[in-house]
Design an enzyme around this catalytic site. Sequence first.
Site, mmCIF file in Angstrom:
data_model
loop_
_atom_site.group_PDB
_atom_site.id
_atom_site.type_symbol
_atom_site.label_atom_id
_atom_site.label_comp_id
_atom_site.label_asym_id
_atom_site.label_seq_id
_atom_site.Cartn_x
_atom_site.Cartn_y
_atom_site.Cartn_z
ATOM 1 N N SER A 63 70.219 50.996 88.056
ATOM 2 C CA SER A 63 71.654 50.990 88.332
ATOM 3 C C SER A 63 72.165 49.673 88.909
ATOM 4 O O SER A 63 73.371 49.433 88.910
ATOM 5 C CB SER A 63 72.027 52.138 89.275
ATOM 6 N N LYS A 100 74.281 50.666 96.292
ATOM 7 C CA LYS A 100 75.439 50.363 95.443
ATOM 8 C C LYS A 100 76.345 49.353 96.129
ATOM 9 O O LYS A 100 76.242 49.113 97.330
ATOM 10 C CB LYS A 100 76.267 51.633 95.187
#
Length: 145
Positions: A63, A100
Site C-alpha cells: 500500500s 498511511k
Amino acid sequence: MVLETSVDEILGLDFSNIRPIEIMKMPMLGNIASGEAIEEQDLYVMAGKKVKADFCLSVKGDSMIGARIYDSNIVFIRKQPDVETGQIAVVRIDNEVTLKRVYKYKNCVTLIAENPAYAPIVINGHEGKAVSIIGLAVAFQSAVR
C-alpha cells in the site's frame, strides 16, 4: 610499460572523507499493514545513530509503494501523538494499525495509501471509532531491488 599508480588514482576516487557509520540497536515491535495488529516481538534491528526513532516495524503489503516503502522493508517510527497533514504515520483505528499518509480536516481524518489500488480510509468524527497517531515514520530500510 608499467604504470606507477593505483586504480583509485586513475578513476579520481578520493576516500579520505569516508567515515564509519555509528550504529545502535532499534527495537522491532512487529509487522504493520492495513488491518494488522502490531505483534510484539523481542527483536532488534541495527540502525544508524542519526535515525531519530523509538522503534521499527516490518512492512507487510504494497500500500505504500509510491513512497518507495515496499513489502518487507523496515520503517522506523518516532513515537508522537500527532503529525502534520501529509506526513506518513502509524495510525491506530480501534484495535488495528496501519501505515498511511495522514490528512486532517475539521470533522474527519483521511488516511491515504501510496498505491492507487487502495481506497482512502475516511474516518468521520461521528463514527465512534477510536483513532490515534502512534508515531511518525522518520526513515525506512530497504533491500536493493
